[in-house]
Structure formats: structure tokens, C-alpha cells
Design an enzyme around this catalytic site. Structure first.
Site, PDB file in Angstrom:
ATOM      1  N   ASP A 109       8.062  21.867   7.464  1.00  0.00           N
ATOM      2  CA  ASP A 109       7.219  20.739   7.888  1.00  0.00           C
ATOM      3  C   ASP A 109       7.775  20.015   9.112  1.00  0.00           C
ATOM      4  O   ASP A 109       7.083  19.169   9.688  1.00  0.00           O
ATOM      5  CB  ASP A 109       7.050  19.731   6.753  1.00  0.00           C
ATOM      6  CG  ASP A 109       6.083  20.224   5.693  1.00  0.00           C
ATOM      7  OD1 ASP A 109       5.191  21.027   6.027  1.00  0.00           O
ATOM      8  OD2 ASP A 109       6.214  19.808   4.517  1.00  0.00           O
TER       9      ASP A 109
ATOM     10  N   LYS B 138      -0.636  26.078   8.112  1.00  0.00           N
ATOM     11  CA  LYS B 138      -0.461  24.701   7.649  1.00  0.00           C
ATOM     12  C   LYS B 138      -1.741  23.926   7.934  1.00  0.00           C
ATOM     13  O   LYS B 138      -2.820  24.515   8.039  1.00  0.00           O
ATOM     14  CB  LYS B 138       0.771  24.074   8.312  1.00  0.00           C
ATOM     15  CG  LYS B 138       2.069  24.819   8.051  1.00  0.00           C
ATOM     16  CD  LYS B 138       2.464  24.817   6.572  1.00  0.00           C
ATOM     17  CE  LYS B 138       3.054  23.503   6.130  1.00  0.00           C
ATOM     18  NZ  LYS B 138       3.487  23.524   4.709  1.00  0.00           N
TER      19      LYS B 138
ATOM     20  N   LYS C  49       6.429  12.243   0.047  1.00  0.00           N
ATOM     21  CA  LYS C  49       5.094  12.672  -0.372  1.00  0.00           C
ATOM     22  C   LYS C  49       5.175  13.705  -1.498  1.00  0.00           C
ATOM     23  O   LYS C  49       4.439  13.614  -2.492  1.00  0.00           O
ATOM     24  CB  LYS C  49       4.323  13.241   0.821  1.00  0.00           C
ATOM     25  CG  LYS C  49       2.892  13.637   0.479  1.00  0.00           C
ATOM     26  CD  LYS C  49       2.043  13.869   1.703  1.00  0.00           C
ATOM     27  CE  LYS C  49       2.403  15.134   2.431  1.00  0.00           C
ATOM     28  NZ  LYS C  49       1.359  15.537   3.403  1.00  0.00           N
ATOM     29  N   SER C  50       6.061  14.692  -1.357  1.00  0.00           N
ATOM     30  CA  SER C  50       6.175  15.738  -2.375  1.00  0.00           C
ATOM     31  C   SER C  50       6.577  15.164  -3.726  1.00  0.00           C
ATOM     32  O   SER C  50       6.048  15.559  -4.769  1.00  0.00           O
ATOM     33  CB  SER C  50       7.189  16.796  -1.932  1.00  0.00           C
ATOM     34  OG  SER C  50       6.766  17.448  -0.759  1.00  0.00           O
TER      35      SER C  50
ATOM     36  N   ARG D 116      -7.476  26.303   4.483  1.00  0.00           N
ATOM     37  CA  ARG D 116      -6.130  26.768   4.133  1.00  0.00           C
ATOM     38  C   ARG D 116      -6.161  27.840   3.045  1.00  0.00           C
ATOM     39  O   ARG D 116      -7.005  27.818   2.151  1.00  0.00           O
ATOM     40  CB  ARG D 116      -5.251  25.584   3.721  1.00  0.00           C
ATOM     41  CG  ARG D 116      -5.065  24.622   4.889  1.00  0.00           C
ATOM     42  CD  ARG D 116      -4.203  23.443   4.534  1.00  0.00           C
ATOM     43  NE  ARG D 116      -2.814  23.828   4.314  1.00  0.00           N
ATOM     44  CZ  ARG D 116      -1.856  22.974   3.984  1.00  0.00           C
ATOM     45  NH1 ARG D 116      -2.148  21.696   3.834  1.00  0.00           N
ATOM     46  NH2 ARG D 116      -0.627  23.380   3.808  1.00  0.00           N
TER      47      ARG D 116
ATOM     48  N   ARG E 248       0.198  25.447  13.600  1.00  0.00           N
ATOM     49  CA  ARG E 248       1.146  24.560  14.278  1.00  0.00           C
ATOM     50  C   ARG E 248       1.884  25.255  15.420  1.00  0.00           C
ATOM     51  O   ARG E 248       2.280  24.589  16.384  1.00  0.00           O
ATOM     52  CB  ARG E 248       2.136  23.972  13.260  1.00  0.00           C
ATOM     53  CG  ARG E 248       1.483  22.899  12.386  1.00  0.00           C
ATOM     54  CD  ARG E 248       2.433  22.285  11.393  1.00  0.00           C
ATOM     55  NE  ARG E 248       1.772  21.182  10.696  1.00  0.00           N
ATOM     56  CZ  ARG E 248       2.175  20.685   9.536  1.00  0.00           C
ATOM     57  NH1 ARG E 248       3.250  21.182   8.934  1.00  0.00           N
ATOM     58  NH2 ARG E 248       1.527  19.679   8.975  1.00  0.00           N
TER      59      ARG E 248
ATOM     60  N   ARG F 218       4.241  14.819  -7.398  1.00  0.00           N
ATOM     61  CA  ARG F 218       4.734  15.351  -8.663  1.00  0.00           C
ATOM     62  C   ARG F 218       4.977  14.248  -9.685  1.00  0.00           C
ATOM     63  O   ARG F 218       4.751  14.449 -10.882  1.00  0.00           O
ATOM     64  CB  ARG F 218       6.012  16.158  -8.414  1.00  0.00           C
ATOM     65  CG  ARG F 218       5.745  17.478  -7.673  1.00  0.00           C
ATOM     66  CD  ARG F 218       7.014  18.051  -7.075  1.00  0.00           C
ATOM     67  NE  ARG F 218       6.848  19.400  -6.531  1.00  0.00           N
ATOM     68  CZ  ARG F 218       6.350  19.675  -5.342  1.00  0.00           C
ATOM     69  NH1 ARG F 218       5.945  18.683  -4.543  1.00  0.00           N
ATOM     70  NH2 ARG F 218       6.242  20.920  -4.924  1.00  0.00           N
TER      71      ARG F 218
ATOM     72  N   GLN G 272       5.037  25.234  -3.195  1.00  0.00           N
ATOM     73  CA  GLN G 272       3.745  24.968  -3.819  1.00  0.00           C
ATOM     74  C   GLN G 272       3.334  26.113  -4.737  1.00  0.00           C
ATOM     75  O   GLN G 272       2.851  25.883  -5.849  1.00  0.00           O
ATOM     76  CB  GLN G 272       2.691  24.737  -2.741  1.00  0.00           C
ATOM     77  CG  GLN G 272       2.940  23.485  -1.906  1.00  0.00           C
ATOM     78  CD  GLN G 272       1.944  23.348  -0.762  1.00  0.00           C
ATOM     79  OE1 GLN G 272       1.076  24.186  -0.575  1.00  0.00           O
ATOM     80  NE2 GLN G 272       2.072  22.278   0.000  1.00  0.00           N
TER      81      GLN G 272
ATOM     82  N   ARG H 158       1.239  15.880  11.581  1.00  0.00           N
ATOM     83  CA  ARG H 158       2.572  16.136  12.134  1.00  0.00           C
ATOM     84  C   ARG H 158       2.508  16.489  13.622  1.00  0.00           C
ATOM     85  O   ARG H 158       3.429  16.176  14.373  1.00  0.00           O
ATOM     86  CB  ARG H 158       3.292  17.207  11.320  1.00  0.00           C
ATOM     87  CG  ARG H 158       3.447  16.805   9.849  1.00  0.00           C
ATOM     88  CD  ARG H 158       4.504  17.591   9.127  1.00  0.00           C
ATOM     89  NE  ARG H 158       4.371  17.435   7.681  1.00  0.00           N
ATOM     90  CZ  ARG H 158       4.828  16.395   6.987  1.00  0.00           C
ATOM     91  NH1 ARG H 158       5.448  15.411   7.619  1.00  0.00           N
ATOM     92  NH2 ARG H 158       4.669  16.335   5.673  1.00  0.00           N
TER      93      ARG H 158
END
Length: 435
Positions: free
Chosen positions: A319, A346, A25-26, A126, A350, A30, A173, A392
Site C-alpha cells: 500500500d 488495487k 484501517k486494517s 477489483r 497504481r 477486523r 485479505q 493513495r
């Protein structure tokens, strides 16, 4: 799936065979961003077909970038150059993507036009000041809600200047947002982190022809550089593979191969933590894909034991903690986590969500401000889990259900599609009992 959708997980079969995990995903976020800013046409293979990454692609389409989808997991991006983005007609919807919103904050702060970024209910809670603060030091003007949360209202036309930023938080980030703004800033921009974080942005900027210096915990570039189009092969997502690494480790009789998983050293703290707990995970067929190290991961069931997780690993597995908590519940003895306060901001809190969920299955968890002690070795029972819309959390308890003595119901699972589309289908193929 609707927001009220749920899973029911029960004891499953040993996990067998080999799996192909969706793209990282990251890296997918990008790849689209940098390809859009490049001069020329870039091809992306292995793009994650998740809601988060699609949201990022849609945002660039709103700003005048032509993006083709010749087949699933492929994108052809016709870059417009660093100065070619156009003012969007309306708000830019980031969905659930914190990565998308925070990185875009750095990019949009440098544009000549105003823009507004919004997100879903989870993203709207967030914290964004960690990004808007350093960007303001560079000359940006970004408004948030009174508590520092989205929407982000970005005032365009602000001249930016480079800064030497010592980040108070270890966040890829934040680092990436500052570096993206630095591409447009006068002079040099440097970021120093309290602990090294993943370096996807630095590696990919270099692949797109940007002169950038970086080493663990440090990055530096000068402004007014252009990007050259290039082709990117996205590796399989380690964070998605993590759920199967844990599941195969704790389900007796399992032997599973995960193909060509990205092994960025700033991402794979969970490997070290699981091995510390006695996991049997081998790496085979090492290669490089899109500038990133990849390998097949071969994992077999092994009796795990509790361990004190070194704080130095925390930024490299932030994560993966929901999956680790399930491994800790299955292990004999106590597992101690410290230095993980970042988990409270997050997609959900979590630490609280995992502690509450595990307790509902009969596991003793002592929660602290920045971690927890999980008392493992007790058979998990039946229970109902509230995932709080956190993908998650939902996937972690799907694993827990595979070793429970009863039935584990997991509510509010729609956001799993943001990062791991068809997780449930792939899991059932491997041997999960998940309905």
C-alpha cells in the site's frame, strides 16, 4: 468532498512538530468484525472514522449487531456470537473497502442466509476470484460478474469443510477470508502463503480467544470455535503515516514526529526501503497496543539516493508504493521496483497511475509489467494529475507538489476520506501548501 473535488499543491514549508495519525484501517475493520461475532460487549478505541471502516460497521448493523458511538474514534460493539447474525433486508454496501468485501465473503459464505455485497465504481472493478476460488473449495457458493468482479452474491446454508490452502498470491485479505470461513468449517483450515503477509487477523483472533497457530506465511485453526469479547486499542495507521515519512524525508529542513504508529513487521517494508535509500527515521517509545507493536517515528530530512528495492519487501509495503515512487523521484539516481504486479489490481492500476503522473511532472519512468525504474534527481514541474479515485495516488501527489517548481493539480480526491479523513487539514498543520 464531491467526486470532482481537487487539490492544488505547491512548494510548502519544512514539516515540523508532532502529528497524531488516525487509527489503522486494517485493524479497525477486523476489530468491528470480530467484536460483532464475539460473545459479550467489546470496546474499541482509536477506530478509524473513515468511509471504508464506517461501511463495515454499517453492514454489521444491518445484520442485527448493536454498535454504539459514544464519541469519535470509539465504538461499543454488542456481539451476537458466531451464530447470531441476522439476514440483511437489502444489499450490503462495502463502499471502497476491498478489505471489507473480501473478509466478509469468508464470513457470509458460512451464514444460513443469502446476501449480496456491492461496492463503489472502484471496488466494482477489483478481482474477487482470488477469494471466491478457495471459498468454493470449502463448499461455499458465491457468484460474481462474468469477469470475477463484484457484486458478490453469496448463497447461504452451505456446509463448509476445512481445507489446506496454498495461496498463489501473497494477500492478507485472501488469507483472512479463508480463516474466517474456517471458523465455521468442519475440521481444520490451514493457509500457506508464497510470501508472509500482515498477520492482523491471526493476532486479533487470538486476542478474542480463538485457538490459532500462526507463523510468517502460515496459519491454522479448527472450526466451531467461539470468540470472547475483548477491548481493542487501534494503533495509528502505518500506511497513513507513510505519506509524512516520505514528505519529511524529501522536504529540506523537516523534522517531524509521528506518535504511536503501528509497526506490525508485515506492514513496515517502507521503513526498510526508505532507510536503504538513506532516510533518517528513528523509533522511540516502543510499546504494545491492541496486540500490535507501536512506536513514535522521528523523521528528518535527508538526501535520498536511488536503490533497487528487494522483492522480499514488496508484500510488506504494497500500500505504500505510491509514496515510495515520490521518494524515488526526489532521490538522486535510479530506483528499481520489481515483483509488484499486485499494484495493478488495487483501487487503481497504481503502477500505471504513478508512472503517468510522475511523467507529467517531468520525471522519467520506465514502466514494466511488475514494476518500474524511476529516474530520480530531476526537479519536479507543474502538471495535472488524475488520481482515478485512488486515495493513495492523490495523497502521494500532494507530497510531490511540496517539492515541485510549480503547481500540481490533483483531480478526483473524494476517496481520500475512505482511509485518511482530514488528511489535507493535518498536512497543512504540518507545513504543506495544499489548497
Amino acid at each position: 468532498m464531491t467526486a470532482s473535488a481537487s487539490w492544488t499543491a505547491r512548494k510548502g514549508q519544512p514539516l515540523q512538530g508532532s502529528l497524531t495519525i488516525p487509527g489503522d484501517k486494517s485493524v479497525s475493520h477486523r476489530a468491528v468484525m470480530f467484536a460483532a461475532l464475539a460473545d459479550g460487549v467489546s470496546h474499541i478505541d482509536g477506530f478509524l472514522e473513515g468511509e471504508d471502516t464506517r461501511a463495515t460497521a454499517a453492514i454489521f448493523s444491518q445484520m442485527g449487531v448493536r454498535i454504539e458511538t459514544p464519541s469519535p474514534s470509539q465504538r461499543i460493539v454488542h456481539g451476537v456470537g458466531v451464530d447470531g447474525l441476522q439476514a440483511p433486508a437489502g444489499p450490503l454496501d462495502c463502499g471502497n473497502a476491498g478489505t471489507g468485501m473480501r473478509l466478509l465473503a469468508g464470513l457470509l459464505a458460512a451464514q444460513p442466509f443469502d446476501s449480496v455485497m456491492v461496492g463503489d465504481e472502484s471496488l466494482s472493478r477489483r478481482p474477487m476470484r482470488r477469494v471466491t476460488g478457495p471459498l468454493a473449495q470449502m463448499g461455499a457458493k458465491i457468484d460474481t460478474e462474468a469477469d470475477g468482479t463484484p457484486p458478490l452474491r453469496v448463497h447461504g446454508g452451505q456446509p463448509l469443510h476445512g481445507i489446506d490452502f496454498a495461496s498463489p498470491v501473497a494477500s492478507a485479505q485472501v488469507k483472512s477470508a479463508v480463516l474466517l470461513a474456517g471458523l465455521y468449517a468442519q475440521g481444520e483450515t490451514a493457509v500457506t502463503e508464497p510470501h508472509p503477509t500482515r498477520d492482523y487477523s491471526e493476532r486479533m483472533l487470538r486476542a478474542f480467544g480463538v485457538e490459532i497457530e500462526f507463523s510468517p506465511g502460515k496459519a491454522r485453526l479448527r472450526g466451531s470455535q467461539r470468540l470472547r469479547a475483548t477491548d481493542i486499542a487501534v494503533p495509528a495507521d502505518f500506511s497513513s503515516a507513510a505519506f509524512f515519512l516520505v514528505a519529511a524525508s524529501i522536504i529540506p529542513g523537516s523534522a517531524l514526529t509521528l506518535r504511536q504508529v503501528g509497526l506490525n513487521p508485515r506492514r513496515t517494508g517502507l521503513l526498510a526501503a526508505l532507510r536503504l535509500m538513506g532516510a533518517d527515521i528513528r523509533e522511540e517509545n516502543h510499546a504494545e497496543q491492541g496486540g500490535e507493536a507501536v512506536a513514535d517515528l522521528v523523521v528528518r530530512h535527508a538526501p535520498l539516493h536511488g536503490a533497487e528495492i528487494p522483492e522480499a519487501l514488496v508484500p510488506d509495503m504494497i500500500d505504500e508504493f505510491p509514496a515510495l515512487f515520490v521518494a524515488a523521484a526526489a532521490a538522486q539516481g535510479n530506483t528499481i521496483v520489481r515483483g509488484a504486479a499486485e499494484l495493478r489490481v488495487k483501487e487503481s492500476d497504481r503502477l500505471a497511475a504513478m508512472a503517468t503522473g510522475l511523467r507529467s511532472l517531468g520525471v522519467q519512468v520506465d514502466e514494466t509489467e511488475d514494476g518500474a525504474t524511476i529516474h530520480g534527481g530531476t526537479e519536479l514541474g507543474s502538471g495535472t494529475i488524475e488520481s482515478h479515485g485512488d486515495h493513495r495516488i492523490a495523497m502521494a501527489f500532494a507530497i510531490a507538489g511540496q517539492i515541485s517548481s510549480g503547481e500540481v493539480r490533483i483531480n478526483d480526491i473524494a476517496n481520500v476520506a475512505t482511509s485518511f479523513p482530514n488528511f489535507d487539514g493535518i498536512a497543512r498543520t504540518a507545513g504543506f501548501n495544499l489548497g
